[in-house]
Design a protein around this motif. Structure first.
Motif, PDB file in Angstrom:
ATOM      1  N   VAL A 247      37.028  38.829  30.008  1.00 46.55           N
ATOM      2  CA  VAL A 247      38.405  38.793  30.520  1.00 46.55           C
ATOM      3  C   VAL A 247      38.505  39.601  31.815  1.00 46.55           C
ATOM      4  N   ALA A 248      37.888  40.786  31.833  1.00 40.22           N
ATOM      5  CA  ALA A 248      37.912  41.602  33.052  1.00 40.22           C
ATOM      6  C   ALA A 248      37.168  40.897  34.188  1.00 40.22           C
ATOM      7  N   GLY A 249      36.052  40.266  33.860  1.00 42.02           N
ATOM      8  CA  GLY A 249      35.315  39.509  34.874  1.00 42.02           C
ATOM      9  C   GLY A 249      36.125  38.347  35.416  1.00 42.02           C
ATOM     10  N   ALA A 250      36.827  37.658  34.533  1.00 41.49           N
ATOM     11  CA  ALA A 250      37.684  36.553  34.972  1.00 41.49           C
ATOM     12  C   ALA A 250      38.815  37.080  35.861  1.00 41.49           C
ATOM     13  N   GLY A 251      39.342  38.249  35.525  1.00 43.27           N
ATOM     14  CA  GLY A 251      40.373  38.853  36.359  1.00 43.27           C
ATOM     15  C   GLY A 251      39.850  39.203  37.744  1.00 43.27           C
ATOM     16  N   LEU A 252      38.635  39.732  37.803  1.00 45.36           N
ATOM     17  CA  LEU A 252      38.026  40.047  39.092  1.00 45.36           C
ATOM     18  C   LEU A 252      37.789  38.791  39.916  1.00 45.36           C
TER      19      LEU A 252
ATOM     20  N   PHE B  55      27.269  42.637  49.233  1.00 44.11           N
ATOM     21  CA  PHE B  55      27.743  43.962  49.633  1.00 44.11           C
ATOM     22  C   PHE B  55      29.247  43.973  49.892  1.00 44.11           C
ATOM     23  N   ASP B  56      29.816  42.834  50.250  1.00 44.61           N
ATOM     24  CA  ASP B  56      31.269  42.738  50.395  1.00 44.61           C
ATOM     25  C   ASP B  56      31.963  42.765  49.035  1.00 44.61           C
ATOM     26  N   MET B  57      31.238  42.427  48.005  1.00 43.02           N
ATOM     27  CA  MET B  57      31.781  42.384  46.642  1.00 43.02           C
ATOM     28  C   MET B  57      31.379  43.612  45.837  1.00 43.02           C
ATOM     29  N   LEU B  58      31.118  44.712  46.497  1.00 44.67           N
ATOM     30  CA  LEU B  58      30.681  45.930  45.823  1.00 44.67           C
ATOM     31  C   LEU B  58      31.642  46.394  44.724  1.00 44.67           C
ATOM     32  N   PRO B  59      32.961  46.284  44.896  1.00 43.31           N
ATOM     33  CA  PRO B  59      33.853  46.665  43.789  1.00 43.31           C
ATOM     34  C   PRO B  59      33.622  45.828  42.525  1.00 43.31           C
ATOM     35  N   VAL B  60      33.312  44.567  42.695  1.00 44.91           N
ATOM     36  CA  VAL B  60      33.046  43.707  41.537  1.00 44.91           C
ATOM     37  C   VAL B  60      31.746  44.146  40.870  1.00 44.91           C
ATOM     38  N   VAL B  61      30.720  44.417  41.656  1.00 43.78           N
ATOM     39  CA  VAL B  61      29.430  44.863  41.108  1.00 43.78           C
ATOM     40  C   VAL B  61      29.621  46.152  40.319  1.00 43.78           C
ATOM     41  N   VAL B  62      30.320  47.110  40.917  1.00 43.04           N
ATOM     42  CA  VAL B  62      30.531  48.402  40.259  1.00 43.04           C
ATOM     43  C   VAL B  62      31.406  48.244  39.014  1.00 43.04           C
ATOM     44  N   GLY B  63      32.474  47.457  39.118  1.00 43.84           N
ATOM     45  CA  GLY B  63      33.378  47.267  37.979  1.00 43.84           C
ATOM     46  C   GLY B  63      32.694  46.620  36.789  1.00 43.84           C
ATOM     47  N   VAL B  64      31.982  45.537  37.042  1.00 42.22           N
ATOM     48  CA  VAL B  64      31.273  44.862  35.948  1.00 42.22           C
ATOM     49  C   VAL B  64      30.142  45.732  35.430  1.00 42.22           C
TER      50      VAL B  64
ATOM     51  N   ALA C 120      20.339  41.536  38.093  1.00 39.40           N
ATOM     52  CA  ALA C 120      20.637  42.098  39.414  1.00 39.40           C
ATOM     53  C   ALA C 120      19.960  41.298  40.523  1.00 39.40           C
ATOM     54  N   VAL C 121      18.716  40.924  40.311  1.00 43.07           N
ATOM     55  CA  VAL C 121      17.973  40.175  41.329  1.00 43.07           C
ATOM     56  C   VAL C 121      18.527  38.756  41.473  1.00 43.07           C
ATOM     57  N   LEU C 122      18.853  38.107  40.371  1.00 45.27           N
ATOM     58  CA  LEU C 122      19.416  36.752  40.456  1.00 45.27           C
ATOM     59  C   LEU C 122      20.761  36.748  41.164  1.00 45.27           C
TER      60      LEU C 122
ATOM     61  N   THR D 155      31.553  31.442  43.706  1.00 49.44           N
ATOM     62  CA  THR D 155      30.110  31.612  43.495  1.00 49.44           C
ATOM     63  C   THR D 155      29.650  33.007  43.898  1.00 49.44           C
ATOM     64  N   VAL D 156      30.229  33.552  44.965  1.00 52.41           N
ATOM     65  CA  VAL D 156      29.855  34.897  45.412  1.00 52.41           C
ATOM     66  C   VAL D 156      30.344  35.934  44.408  1.00 52.41           C
ATOM     67  N   VAL D 157      31.576  35.756  43.903  1.00 56.24           N
ATOM     68  CA  VAL D 157      32.124  36.708  42.933  1.00 56.24           C
ATOM     69  C   VAL D 157      31.337  36.649  41.628  1.00 56.24           C
ATOM     70  N   LEU D 158      30.980  35.451  41.182  1.00 53.36           N
ATOM     71  CA  LEU D 158      30.186  35.330  39.958  1.00 53.36           C
ATOM     72  C   LEU D 158      28.783  35.911  40.141  1.00 53.36           C
ATOM     73  N   ALA D 159      28.203  35.737  41.324  1.00 51.30           N
ATOM     74  CA  ALA D 159      26.905  36.355  41.605  1.00 51.30           C
ATOM     75  C   ALA D 159      27.033  37.874  41.596  1.00 51.30           C
ATOM     76  N   ALA D 160      28.139  38.390  42.123  1.00 50.01           N
ATOM     77  CA  ALA D 160      28.367  39.838  42.102  1.00 50.01           C
ATOM     78  C   ALA D 160      28.546  40.323  40.664  1.00 50.01           C
ATOM     79  N   ALA D 161      29.237  39.533  39.841  1.00 50.40           N
ATOM     80  CA  ALA D 161      29.411  39.903  38.437  1.00 50.40           C
ATOM     81  C   ALA D 161      28.063  39.910  37.714  1.00 50.40           C
ATOM     82  N   LEU D 162      27.224  38.933  37.998  1.00 50.18           N
ATOM     83  CA  LEU D 162      25.888  38.892  37.396  1.00 50.18           C
ATOM     84  C   LEU D 162      25.069  40.101  37.835  1.00 50.18           C
TER      85      LEU D 162
END
Length: 141
Positions: free
Chosen positions: A88-93, A45-54, A33-35, A102-109
């Motif tokens: 697969v779900a992460g790749a879809g997001l 915070f703009d990628m909150l759906p990705v954070v919640v989904g993952v 979460a910190v990384l 990079t922002v989406v992958l950081a949100a997934a992490l």
């Protein structure tokens, strides 16, 4: 004469195994979460759906593996299947999000870390750590 073999170490108690699980899993979750936040900053915070989904997918995947939710399937096979679904779900997001990768992958992490922390707080603090996870920790010690 003693029945205890001096070359073997005693197994961890339930309390010790639980503490080891909590320390390890919370460290991994908080670290993720910190990384993720360190990489994306406030754009996270703009990628909150990705954070919640993952996070939800991670929590469900860990719970499925630890609770032997798929009868007749080895937990390792269930873990591999859950990992594939998560990737697969992460790749879809990543593909559907309109932000830089990079922002989406950081949100997934970050979502992975949040999911791991929530799962371990739920099944470690609120409820007992599942027996499967305690057994795995005892085998490795």
């Amino acid at each position: 004469m003693s029945d205890v073999d001096p070359n073997t170490q005693p197994s961890l108690s339930t309390r010790e195994a639980t503490q080891r699980v909590l320390r390890t899993d919370l460290a991994v979750g908080i670290g993720g979460a910190v990384l993720g936040y360190a990489e994306a900053g406030t754009a996270l915070f703009d990628m909150l759906p990705v954070v919640v989904g993952v996070g939800l997918l991670t929590g469900v995947a860990v719970a499925v593996v630890e609770h032997d939710a798929v009868p007749g399937v080895y937990p390792e096979v269930a873990a591999l299947a859950a990992f594939v679904v998560l990737v697969v779900a992460g790749a879809g997001l990543v593909a559907l999000a309109g932000a830089p990768m990079t922002v989406v992958l950081a949100a997934a992490l970050s979502g992975f870390g949040v999911g791991a922390v929530v799962n371990r707080v739920l099944y470690g603090v609120v409820f007992d750590v599942p027996a499967y996870r305690l057994t795995r920790v005892r085998e490795r010690s």
